[in-house]
Write a protein that holds these residues in place. Structure first.
Motif, PDB file in Angstrom:
ATOM      1  N   ARG A 123      29.664  33.220  36.385  1.00  0.00           N
ATOM      2  CA  ARG A 123      30.162  31.844  36.342  1.00  0.00           C
ATOM      3  C   ARG A 123      31.661  31.787  36.618  1.00  0.00           C
ATOM      4  NH1 ARG A 123      32.415  27.946  32.940  1.00  0.00           N
ATOM      5  NH2 ARG A 123      32.822  29.444  31.281  1.00  0.00           N
ATOM      6  N   VAL A 124      32.421  32.677  35.991  1.00  0.00           N
ATOM      7  CA  VAL A 124      33.872  32.677  36.196  1.00  0.00           C
ATOM      8  C   VAL A 124      34.201  33.031  37.646  1.00  0.00           C
ATOM      9  CG1 VAL A 124      36.062  33.726  35.496  1.00  0.00           C
ATOM     10  CG2 VAL A 124      34.332  33.195  33.777  1.00  0.00           C
ATOM     11  N   SER A 125      33.409  33.907  38.249  1.00  0.00           N
ATOM     12  CA  SER A 125      33.614  34.236  39.664  1.00  0.00           C
ATOM     13  C   SER A 125      33.504  32.990  40.528  1.00  0.00           C
ATOM     14  CB  SER A 125      32.577  35.270  40.123  1.00  0.00           C
ATOM     15  OG  SER A 125      32.792  36.517  39.515  1.00  0.00           O
ATOM     16  N   HIS A 126      32.499  32.172  40.234  1.00  0.00           N
ATOM     17  CA  HIS A 126      32.288  30.956  41.019  1.00  0.00           C
ATOM     18  C   HIS A 126      33.413  29.954  40.785  1.00  0.00           C
ATOM     19  CE1 HIS A 126      30.080  28.190  43.442  1.00  0.00           C
ATOM     20  NE2 HIS A 126      29.858  27.332  42.461  1.00  0.00           N
ATOM     21  N   VAL A 127      33.820  29.801  39.551  1.00  0.00           N
ATOM     22  CA  VAL A 127      34.936  28.903  39.236  1.00  0.00           C
ATOM     23  C   VAL A 127      36.204  29.371  39.951  1.00  0.00           C
ATOM     24  CG1 VAL A 127      36.462  28.083  37.398  1.00  0.00           C
ATOM     25  CG2 VAL A 127      33.990  28.171  37.018  1.00  0.00           C
ATOM     26  N   ALA A 128      36.441  30.680  39.934  1.00  0.00           N
ATOM     27  CA  ALA A 128      37.648  31.228  40.558  1.00  0.00           C
ATOM     28  C   ALA A 128      37.682  30.943  42.053  1.00  0.00           C
ATOM     29  CB  ALA A 128      37.715  32.734  40.306  1.00  0.00           C
ATOM     30  N   PHE A 129      36.563  31.189  42.730  1.00  0.00           N
ATOM     31  CA  PHE A 129      36.556  30.963  44.175  1.00  0.00           C
ATOM     32  C   PHE A 129      36.648  29.475  44.494  1.00  0.00           C
ATOM     33  CE2 PHE A 129      34.270  30.719  48.357  1.00  0.00           C
ATOM     34  CZ  PHE A 129      35.283  31.314  49.094  1.00  0.00           C
ATOM     35  N   ALA A 130      36.030  28.636  43.672  1.00  0.00           N
ATOM     36  CA  ALA A 130      36.134  27.191  43.876  1.00  0.00           C
ATOM     37  C   ALA A 130      37.582  26.732  43.733  1.00  0.00           C
ATOM     38  CB  ALA A 130      35.244  26.458  42.872  1.00  0.00           C
ATOM     39  N   ARG A 131      38.262  27.240  42.725  1.00  0.00           N
ATOM     40  CA  ARG A 131      39.679  26.895  42.540  1.00  0.00           C
ATOM     41  C   ARG A 131      40.498  27.359  43.743  1.00  0.00           C
ATOM     42  NH1 ARG A 131      42.029  27.116  37.296  1.00  0.00           N
ATOM     43  NH2 ARG A 131      40.732  26.005  35.788  1.00  0.00           N
ATOM     44  N   TRP A 132      40.181  28.554  44.222  1.00  0.00           N
ATOM     45  CA  TRP A 132      40.915  29.100  45.364  1.00  0.00           C
ATOM     46  C   TRP A 132      40.710  28.232  46.607  1.00  0.00           C
ATOM     47  CZ3 TRP A 132      44.632  32.116  47.009  1.00  0.00           C
ATOM     48  CH2 TRP A 132      44.643  32.546  48.335  1.00  0.00           C
ATOM     49  N   LEU A 133      39.471  27.835  46.869  1.00  0.00           N
ATOM     50  CA  LEU A 133      39.199  27.003  48.040  1.00  0.00           C
ATOM     51  C   LEU A 133      39.944  25.680  47.975  1.00  0.00           C
ATOM     52  CD1 LEU A 133      35.387  27.370  48.861  1.00  0.00           C
ATOM     53  CD2 LEU A 133      37.340  28.396  50.033  1.00  0.00           C
ATOM     54  N   ARG A 134      40.118  25.178  46.777  1.00  0.00           N
ATOM     55  CA  ARG A 134      40.831  23.912  46.605  1.00  0.00           C
ATOM     56  C   ARG A 134      42.340  24.122  46.512  1.00  0.00           C
ATOM     57  NH1 ARG A 134      35.821  23.583  44.973  1.00  0.00           N
ATOM     58  NH2 ARG A 134      34.704  21.603  44.864  1.00  0.00           N
ATOM     59  N   ARG A 135      42.760  25.365  46.770  1.00  0.00           N
ATOM     60  CA  ARG A 135      44.173  25.731  46.760  1.00  0.00           C
ATOM     61  C   ARG A 135      44.842  25.348  45.435  1.00  0.00           C
ATOM     62  NH1 ARG A 135      42.644  28.667  49.987  1.00  0.00           N
ATOM     63  NH2 ARG A 135      43.271  28.911  52.160  1.00  0.00           N
ATOM     64  N   LYS A 136      44.094  25.563  44.356  1.00  0.00           N
ATOM     65  CA  LYS A 136      44.632  25.263  43.031  1.00  0.00           C
ATOM     66  C   LYS A 136      45.420  26.436  42.458  1.00  0.00           C
ATOM     67  CE  LYS A 136      42.736  21.173  42.685  1.00  0.00           C
ATOM     68  NZ  LYS A 136      43.544  19.939  42.607  1.00  0.00           N
ATOM     69  N   VAL A 137      45.239  27.628  43.038  1.00  0.00           N
ATOM     70  CA  VAL A 137      45.935  28.809  42.528  1.00  0.00           C
ATOM     71  C   VAL A 137      46.462  29.642  43.695  1.00  0.00           C
ATOM     72  CG1 VAL A 137      44.679  29.003  40.343  1.00  0.00           C
ATOM     73  CG2 VAL A 137      43.736  30.069  42.404  1.00  0.00           C
ATOM     74  N   PRO A 138      47.592  30.331  43.516  1.00  0.00           N
ATOM     75  CA  PRO A 138      48.074  31.284  44.517  1.00  0.00           C
ATOM     76  C   PRO A 138      47.389  32.638  44.315  1.00  0.00           C
ATOM     77  CG  PRO A 138      49.615  31.185  42.710  1.00  0.00           C
ATOM     78  CD  PRO A 138      48.524  30.184  42.387  1.00  0.00           C
ATOM     79  N   VAL A 139      47.649  33.587  45.200  1.00  0.00           N
ATOM     80  CA  VAL A 139      47.104  34.938  45.009  1.00  0.00           C
ATOM     81  C   VAL A 139      47.665  35.544  43.733  1.00  0.00           C
ATOM     82  CG1 VAL A 139      46.983  37.279  45.921  1.00  0.00           C
ATOM     83  CG2 VAL A 139      46.719  35.333  47.472  1.00  0.00           C
ATOM     84  N   GLY A 140      48.976  35.499  43.580  1.00  0.00           N
ATOM     85  CA  GLY A 140      49.603  36.033  42.377  1.00  0.00           C
ATOM     86  C   GLY A 140      49.501  37.544  42.285  1.00  0.00           C
ATOM     87  N   GLU A 141      49.812  38.049  41.121  1.00  0.00           N
ATOM     88  CA  GLU A 141      49.777  39.499  40.885  1.00  0.00           C
ATOM     89  C   GLU A 141      49.327  39.755  39.460  1.00  0.00           C
ATOM     90  OE1 GLU A 141      52.885  43.298  40.774  1.00  0.00           O
ATOM     91  OE2 GLU A 141      53.314  41.566  42.068  1.00  0.00           O
ATOM     92  N   PHE A 142      48.459  40.741  39.299  1.00  0.00           N
ATOM     93  CA  PHE A 142      47.967  41.075  37.968  1.00  0.00           C
ATOM     94  C   PHE A 142      47.539  42.532  37.954  1.00  0.00           C
ATOM     95  CE2 PHE A 142      46.054  40.013  33.865  1.00  0.00           C
ATOM     96  CZ  PHE A 142      46.851  38.939  33.465  1.00  0.00           C
ATOM     97  N   ARG A 143      47.459  43.088  36.756  1.00  0.00           N
ATOM     98  CA  ARG A 143      47.046  44.482  36.607  1.00  0.00           C
ATOM     99  C   ARG A 143      45.563  44.528  36.241  1.00  0.00           C
ATOM    100  NH1 ARG A 143      49.604  49.354  35.412  1.00  0.00           N
ATOM    101  NH2 ARG A 143      48.323  50.849  34.242  1.00  0.00           N
ATOM    102  N   PRO A 144      44.773  45.345  36.936  1.00  0.00           N
ATOM    103  CA  PRO A 144      43.345  45.419  36.609  1.00  0.00           C
ATOM    104  C   PRO A 144      43.111  46.221  35.337  1.00  0.00           C
ATOM    105  CG  PRO A 144      43.860  47.004  38.322  1.00  0.00           C
ATOM    106  CD  PRO A 144      45.119  46.209  38.082  1.00  0.00           C
ATOM    107  N   PRO A 145      42.035  45.935  34.616  1.00  0.00           N
ATOM    108  CA  PRO A 145      41.690  46.768  33.458  1.00  0.00           C
ATOM    109  C   PRO A 145      41.286  48.166  33.921  1.00  0.00           C
ATOM    110  CG  PRO A 145      39.916  45.238  33.947  1.00  0.00           C
ATOM    111  CD  PRO A 145      41.055  44.858  34.840  1.00  0.00           C
TER     112      PRO A 145
END
Length: 237
Positions: A123-145
């Motif tokens: 579900r979070v994967s789908h929300v994330a890609f939907a937000r990305w398509l709507r240009r609601k978030v930048p790529v940004g930078e984060f550290r993976p677990p």
């Protein structure tokens, strides 16, 4: 042909249609590279006159395709399912504090990787890609677990400890779907790990690199949802 074959496989695994009488074999042919070395390409591949492979001809249309909401498997195959209530408006995720707090695609990826529940991960994967398509978030930078989160059950075991189908206590279609669900779940994590792990190189790689892998993650989350739905219908958890 490949899409038809993929659909046949899906239908057979989900026990919704009989297997095709025969599966077409893909014949390989050799194209000579400069210097005389041959390169095996399938008939679906395309190449320039000098034998150098070109990008997949459907890449542009895949990249431009709209958000796919066919996350439920119906009697006739994939069908539209309404978004989760917590993500029903245009911002996709408003109302869920954990999702509202996410400020970049890379952070979304890390959140998916840190989510142990498989359905929540999808579900979070789908929300994330939907937000990305709507240009609601930048790529940004984060550290993976260090490693993707998993639920306590079923326990992770070595391949040699996985029982054979006849000893599993499951019908064959459920056994195969369970294995396929694991493949799809790992594919979700692999795609998001790529997004997060390479986020420090976003300037060099460009947005399209991250968009493609987020798109793949969304598609794999949809495939996982189909498998999980059918497993539940078969009485398996």
């Amino acid at each position: 042909m490949f899409r038809q074959l993929q659909l046949h496989i899906h239908l057979c695994l989900l026990n919704l249609a009989p297997a095709p009488a025969s599966v077409p074999r893909l014949r390989l042919f050799s194209l000579k590279r400069p210097g005389g070395k041959g390169a095996h390409l399938s008939p679906s591949s395309s190449a320039t006159a000098d034998g150098v492979p070109r990008p997949w001809f459907g890449l542009h249309s895949w990249r431009e395709s709209p958000l796919n909401e066919n996350r439920t498997w119906g009697a006739d195959g994939p069908q539209h399912s309404p978004p989760d209530p917590s993500s029903s408006n245009a911002t996709y995720g408003s109302g869920d504090p954990a999702l509202d707090a996410v400020s970049s695609l890379a952070e979304f990826g890390a959140l998916v990787l840190s989510t142990p529940d498989p359905m929540a991960k999808a579900r979070v994967s789908h929300v994330a890609f939907a937000r990305w398509l709507r240009r609601k978030v930048p790529v940004g930078e984060f550290r993976p677990p260090d490693r993707p989160a998993r639920p306590s059950k079923p326990p992770l075991v070595s391949m040699r400890d996985v029982p054979a189908p006849k000893n599993s206590g499951l019908p064959l279609n459920a056994y195969m779907l369970h294995n396929l669900a694991h493949v799809e779940l790992n594919a979700i994590d692999l795609a998001w790990d790529t997004v997060v792990r390479f986020s420090p190189l976003r300037e060099a790689l460009g947005e399209q690199f991250f968009s493609d892998f987020a798109h793949v993650a969304d598609e794999e989350s949809r495939h996982f949802s189909w498998c999980a739905q059918r497993l539940a219908e078969l009485g398996c958890r």
